[in-house]
Design a protein around this motif. Structure first.
Motif, PDB file in Angstrom:
ATOM      1  N   LEU A   1      86.538  32.804  28.598  1.00 53.23           N
ATOM      2  CA  LEU A   1      85.087  32.776  28.404  1.00 53.23           C
ATOM      3  C   LEU A   1      84.362  33.448  29.570  1.00 53.23           C
ATOM      4  N   LEU A   2      84.811  33.177  30.784  1.00 51.48           N
ATOM      5  CA  LEU A   2      84.215  33.792  31.966  1.00 51.48           C
ATOM      6  C   LEU A   2      84.424  35.305  31.949  1.00 51.48           C
ATOM      7  N   LEU A   3      85.606  35.744  31.579  1.00 53.53           N
ATOM      8  CA  LEU A   3      85.909  37.170  31.509  1.00 53.53           C
ATOM      9  C   LEU A   3      85.034  37.866  30.466  1.00 53.53           C
ATOM     10  N   ILE A   4      84.857  37.246  29.306  1.00 53.88           N
ATOM     11  CA  ILE A   4      83.988  37.817  28.270  1.00 53.88           C
ATOM     12  C   ILE A   4      82.561  37.912  28.789  1.00 53.88           C
ATOM     13  N   GLY A   5      82.084  36.853  29.418  1.00 54.44           N
ATOM     14  CA  GLY A   5      80.730  36.857  29.970  1.00 54.44           C
ATOM     15  C   GLY A   5      80.525  37.935  31.017  1.00 54.44           C
ATOM     16  N   LEU A   6      81.500  38.088  31.916  1.00 56.78           N
ATOM     17  CA  LEU A   6      81.405  39.113  32.951  1.00 56.78           C
ATOM     18  C   LEU A   6      81.437  40.513  32.355  1.00 56.78           C
ATOM     19  N   SER A   7      82.264  40.706  31.330  1.00 55.21           N
ATOM     20  CA  SER A   7      82.338  42.009  30.661  1.00 55.21           C
ATOM     21  C   SER A   7      81.013  42.355  30.000  1.00 55.21           C
ATOM     22  N   LEU A   8      80.452  41.397  29.266  1.00 55.87           N
ATOM     23  CA  LEU A   8      79.170  41.646  28.608  1.00 55.87           C
ATOM     24  C   LEU A   8      78.062  41.899  29.630  1.00 55.87           C
ATOM     25  N   ALA A   9      78.070  41.152  30.719  1.00 55.54           N
ATOM     26  CA  ALA A   9      77.076  41.364  31.773  1.00 55.54           C
ATOM     27  C   ALA A   9      77.255  42.752  32.405  1.00 55.54           C
ATOM     28  N   GLY A  10      78.493  43.200  32.538  1.00 59.20           N
ATOM     29  CA  GLY A  10      78.762  44.543  33.051  1.00 59.20           C
ATOM     30  C   GLY A  10      78.229  45.627  32.125  1.00 59.20           C
ATOM     31  N   PHE A  11      78.437  45.446  30.819  1.00 62.31           N
ATOM     32  CA  PHE A  11      77.891  46.401  29.852  1.00 62.31           C
ATOM     33  C   PHE A  11      76.368  46.390  29.881  1.00 62.31           C
ATOM     34  N   ALA A  12      75.768  45.220  30.051  1.00 62.54           N
ATOM     35  CA  ALA A  12      74.310  45.112  30.143  1.00 62.54           C
ATOM     36  C   ALA A  12      73.807  45.874  31.366  1.00 62.54           C
ATOM     37  N   MET A  13      74.497  45.752  32.485  1.00 61.01           N
ATOM     38  CA  MET A  13      74.104  46.455  33.695  1.00 61.01           C
ATOM     39  C   MET A  13      74.222  47.965  33.503  1.00 61.01           C
ATOM     40  N   LYS A  14      75.258  48.383  32.808  1.00 67.59           N
ATOM     41  CA  LYS A  14      75.435  49.815  32.536  1.00 67.59           C
ATOM     42  C   LYS A  14      74.286  50.341  31.671  1.00 67.59           C
ATOM     43  N   GLN A  15      73.872  49.564  30.670  1.00 65.36           N
ATOM     44  CA  GLN A  15      72.737  49.958  29.836  1.00 65.36           C
ATOM     45  C   GLN A  15      71.456  50.035  30.664  1.00 65.36           C
ATOM     46  N   TYR A  16      71.273  49.076  31.545  1.00 67.58           N
ATOM     47  CA  TYR A  16      70.100  49.090  32.412  1.00 67.58           C
ATOM     48  C   TYR A  16      70.101  50.339  33.297  1.00 67.58           C
ATOM     49  N   GLN A  17      71.256  50.689  33.859  1.00 68.91           N
ATOM     50  CA  GLN A  17      71.354  51.860  34.714  1.00 68.91           C
ATOM     51  C   GLN A  17      71.053  53.145  33.942  1.00 68.91           C
ATOM     52  N   LYS A  18      71.516  53.223  32.683  1.00 68.37           N
ATOM     53  CA  LYS A  18      71.212  54.388  31.849  1.00 68.37           C
ATOM     54  C   LYS A  18      69.714  54.492  31.604  1.00 68.37           C
ATOM     55  N   THR A  19      69.076  53.358  31.334  1.00 71.61           N
ATOM     56  CA  THR A  19      67.631  53.349  31.112  1.00 71.61           C
ATOM     57  C   THR A  19      66.895  53.759  32.379  1.00 71.61           C
ATOM     58  N   TYR A  20      67.314  53.225  33.511  1.00 75.71           N
ATOM     59  CA  TYR A  20      66.684  53.556  34.787  1.00 75.71           C
ATOM     60  C   TYR A  20      66.804  55.053  35.077  1.00 75.71           C
ATOM     61  N   ALA A  21      67.994  55.608  34.860  1.00 83.15           N
ATOM     62  CA  ALA A  21      68.198  57.039  35.091  1.00 83.15           C
ATOM     63  C   ALA A  21      67.323  57.872  34.158  1.00 83.15           C
ATOM     64  N   LEU A  22      67.219  57.452  32.911  1.00 84.24           N
ATOM     65  CA  LEU A  22      66.386  58.179  31.960  1.00 84.24           C
ATOM     66  C   LEU A  22      64.915  58.121  32.373  1.00 84.24           C
ATOM     67  N   LEU A  23      64.462  56.970  32.846  1.00 85.70           N
ATOM     68  CA  LEU A  23      63.067  56.846  33.282  1.00 85.70           C
ATOM     69  C   LEU A  23      62.774  57.661  34.531  1.00 85.70           C
ATOM     70  N   THR A  24      63.726  57.753  35.447  1.00 85.30           N
ATOM     71  CA  THR A  24      63.474  58.469  36.702  1.00 85.30           C
ATOM     72  C   THR A  24      63.730  59.972  36.591  1.00 85.30           C
ATOM     73  N   GLU A  25      64.670  60.379  35.729  1.00 88.27           N
ATOM     74  CA  GLU A  25      65.031  61.791  35.649  1.00 88.27           C
ATOM     75  C   GLU A  25      64.616  62.452  34.340  1.00 88.27           C
ATOM     76  N   GLY A  26      64.200  61.653  33.369  1.00 87.68           N
ATOM     77  CA  GLY A  26      63.880  62.189  32.050  1.00 87.68           C
ATOM     78  C   GLY A  26      62.483  62.781  31.975  1.00 87.68           C
ATOM     79  N   VAL A  27      62.196  63.330  30.817  1.00 83.63           N
ATOM     80  CA  VAL A  27      60.911  63.955  30.542  1.00 83.63           C
ATOM     81  C   VAL A  27      60.095  63.010  29.666  1.00 83.63           C
ATOM     82  N   ARG A  28      58.905  62.666  30.137  1.00 79.74           N
ATOM     83  CA  ARG A  28      58.010  61.806  29.353  1.00 79.74           C
ATOM     84  C   ARG A  28      57.112  62.689  28.499  1.00 79.74           C
ATOM     85  N   THR A  29      56.985  62.300  27.243  1.00 81.49           N
ATOM     86  CA  THR A  29      56.136  63.039  26.324  1.00 81.49           C
ATOM     87  C   THR A  29      55.617  62.096  25.247  1.00 81.49           C
TER      88      THR A  29
END
Length: 131
Positions: free
Chosen positions: A8-36
């Motif tokens: 259960l702990l391993l599943i939770g940590l894995s899901l939290a890791g994927f969530a962090m990766k999604q957050y990082q992708k969003t952050y990169a898109l907001l800082t480096e992407g083009v707003r329109t």
């Protein structure tokens, strides 16, 4: 029994890791992407009558047409409504609607699922070995 809590702990940590990766992708898109601004040009309909907006916007001198992956009834937007988006400068089809749910939905969903796994699995080990 300890193996179940470790799993259960391993599943939770894995899901939290994927969530962090999604957050990082969003952050990169907001800082480096083009707003329109995109225009809702139409709606795609699924077999149950739910609708997903189709967005049209300009990028690199071309008109890009993309469809949202979120179906709803009633639709979240109106025809010809202007919607703020951010897209990847190199791949305009990689976009997100600028809004809380549009930017962070996968981060939120993954963390909501990970939470109980982390509490149950982590709580067991903290109680058992935490002193």
């Amino acid at each position: 029994m300890m193996y179940l809590y470790a799993l259960l702990l391993l599943i939770g940590l894995s899901l939290a890791g994927f969530a962090m990766k999604q957050y990082q992708k969003t952050y990169a898109l907001l800082t480096e992407g083009v707003r329109t601004t995109a225009i809702v040009s139409g709606f795609a309909q699924d077999s149950e009558g739910l609708e997903a907006p189709e967005f049209r916007f300009k990028a690199k001198g071309k008109t890009i047409l993309v469809q949202s992956g979120i179906y709803s009834s009633p639709p979240a937007y109106e025809l010809n409504e202007e919607v703020p988006i951010v897209h990847d400068a190199n791949n305009p089809r990689e976009y997100r609607v600028i809004g809380y749910w549009g930017l962070y939905r996968w981060t939120i969903i993954l963390l909501a699922i990970a939470g109980p796994f982390l509490v149950i699995g982590g709580g067991y080990f903290l109680f058992r070995f935490g002193g």
